[in-house]
Design a protein around this motif. Structure first.
Motif, short mmCIF file in Angstrom:
data_model
loop_
_atom_site.label_atom_id
_atom_site.label_comp_id
_atom_site.label_asym_id
_atom_site.label_seq_id
_atom_site.Cartn_x
_atom_site.Cartn_y
_atom_site.Cartn_z
N UNK A 1 0.82 -1.21 0.00
CA UNK A 1 0.00 0.00 0.00
C UNK A 1 0.86 1.26 0.00
N UNK A 2 1.97 1.21 0.74
CA UNK A 2 2.83 2.39 0.86
C UNK A 2 3.57 2.69 -0.44
N UNK A 3 4.01 1.66 -1.15
CA UNK A 3 4.83 1.93 -2.34
C UNK A 3 4.16 1.53 -3.64
N UNK A 4 2.90 1.11 -3.58
CA UNK A 4 2.19 0.66 -4.78
C UNK A 4 2.18 1.66 -5.90
N UNK A 5 2.00 2.93 -5.56
CA UNK A 5 1.95 3.97 -6.59
C UNK A 5 3.34 4.28 -7.14
N UNK A 6 4.37 3.93 -6.38
CA UNK A 6 5.74 4.26 -6.79
C UNK A 6 6.37 3.20 -7.68
N UNK A 7 5.90 1.98 -7.55
CA UNK A 7 6.47 0.93 -8.40
C UNK A 7 5.55 0.73 -9.59
N UNK A 8 6.10 0.24 -10.64
CA UNK A 8 5.32 0.05 -11.86
C UNK A 8 4.53 -1.24 -11.84
N UNK A 9 3.59 -1.31 -12.76
CA UNK A 9 2.75 -2.50 -12.91
C UNK A 9 3.61 -3.73 -13.21
N UNK A 10 4.69 -3.52 -13.92
CA UNK A 10 5.57 -4.64 -14.28
C UNK A 10 6.14 -5.31 -13.03
N UNK A 11 6.51 -4.52 -12.02
CA UNK A 11 7.06 -5.10 -10.79
C UNK A 11 5.99 -5.83 -10.00
N UNK A 12 4.76 -5.31 -10.02
CA UNK A 12 3.66 -6.01 -9.34
C UNK A 12 3.40 -7.35 -10.02
N UNK A 13 3.42 -7.35 -11.36
CA UNK A 13 3.21 -8.59 -12.10
C UNK A 13 4.32 -9.60 -11.82
N UNK A 14 5.55 -9.11 -11.70
CA UNK A 14 6.67 -10.01 -11.40
C UNK A 14 6.52 -10.65 -10.03
N UNK A 15 6.05 -9.88 -9.05
CA UNK A 15 5.84 -10.43 -7.71
C UNK A 15 4.76 -11.51 -7.77
N UNK A 16 3.71 -11.27 -8.53
CA UNK A 16 2.63 -12.25 -8.67
C UNK A 16 3.15 -13.52 -9.36
N UNK A 17 3.94 -13.35 -10.39
CA UNK A 17 4.50 -14.52 -11.10
C UNK A 17 5.46 -15.30 -10.20
N UNK A 18 6.29 -14.58 -9.45
CA UNK A 18 7.22 -15.24 -8.53
C UNK A 18 6.45 -16.05 -7.50
N UNK A 19 5.33 -15.52 -7.02
CA UNK A 19 4.50 -16.26 -6.07
C UNK A 19 3.95 -17.52 -6.72
N UNK A 20 3.50 -17.42 -7.96
CA UNK A 20 2.99 -18.59 -8.67
C UNK A 20 4.05 -19.66 -8.85
N UNK A 21 5.23 -19.25 -9.25
CA UNK A 21 6.34 -20.20 -9.43
C UNK A 21 6.70 -20.86 -8.10
N UNK A 22 6.75 -20.05 -7.05
CA UNK A 22 7.09 -20.60 -5.73
C UNK A 22 6.05 -21.62 -5.27
N UNK A 23 4.77 -21.36 -5.53
CA UNK A 23 3.74 -22.32 -5.15
C UNK A 23 3.84 -23.60 -5.97
N UNK A 24 4.15 -23.49 -7.24
CA UNK A 24 4.33 -24.68 -8.07
C UNK A 24 5.51 -25.50 -7.55
N UNK A 25 6.60 -24.83 -7.19
CA UNK A 25 7.75 -25.54 -6.63
C UNK A 25 7.42 -26.20 -5.30
N UNK A 26 6.64 -25.51 -4.46
CA UNK A 26 6.22 -26.10 -3.19
C UNK A 26 5.36 -27.33 -3.45
#
Length: 184
Positions: free
Chosen positions: A148-173
């Protein structure tokens, strides 16, 4: 401890991505950030308990196959996170800050489905349930505050990367949980 982190860190990345989308849509006051963060804690801390209840009941009914089903559920949620991306994340984000009642409950459930799948598996994965729930709730609060604090400061691309990293991590788990079934 490593297994506990394997369950919690992917969820933190996802929580951060959702909270960052909310923070990017609308600049929030400290009171709004606290309200939204507490909602994250309630939903993301509560959904694993529901998943645990469902998973335990199912495990008693189907026996050993429940271990494979739990691993498949985590892999499925990870794949869904990778494939779905954030198509409706901005829409959810704008509605999250202004919703009340049942609409807020529906949005809360929609952002915490991955926690439901994790709850389904924690009873089968030989991790301390209370520690996982507390860790998930704590990461939800911290990830929401940061997003919430930095959402406006980072780009959509970084938010998408965090979401993808979470997906990959769950697949690995999920793959780890599946592999563990073949080894034991």
């Amino acid at each position: 401890m490593l297994k506990l982190l394997a369950f919690v860190l992917p969820l933190g990345l996802d929580s951060f991505a959702v909270a960052a989308a909310i923070g990017a849509v609308q600049v929030t006051t400290a009171a709004q950030r606290l309200r939204i963060s507490l909602l994250f804690v309630i939903f993301e801390g509560g959904m694993p308990l529901i998943g645990l209840g469902l998973g335990s009941a199912l495990a008693r009914g189907i026996g050993r196959a429940a271990d494979y089903l739990a691993a498949a559920a985590v892999i499925g949620v990870g794949a869904w996170m990778l494939l779905a991306g954030d198509r409706d994340e901005d829409d959810k984000a704008s509605r999250f800050t202004s919703s009340h009642g049942l609409a807020l409950v529906a949005l809360g459930v929609s952002i915490s489905l991955d926690e439901l799948a994790i709850g389904f598996t924690i009873g089968l994965a030989d991790v301390p349930v209370a520690a996982v729930i507390v860790a998930i709730a704590l990461q939800a609060f911290l990830a929401a505050q940061l997003g919430l604090a930095i959402g406006a400061k980072i780009g959509e691309r970084w938010r998408e990367r965090a979401e993808r990293a979470a997906g990959i991590a769950l697949i690995l788990l999920g793959a780890y949980l599946l592999t563990e079934q073949f080894v034991t």
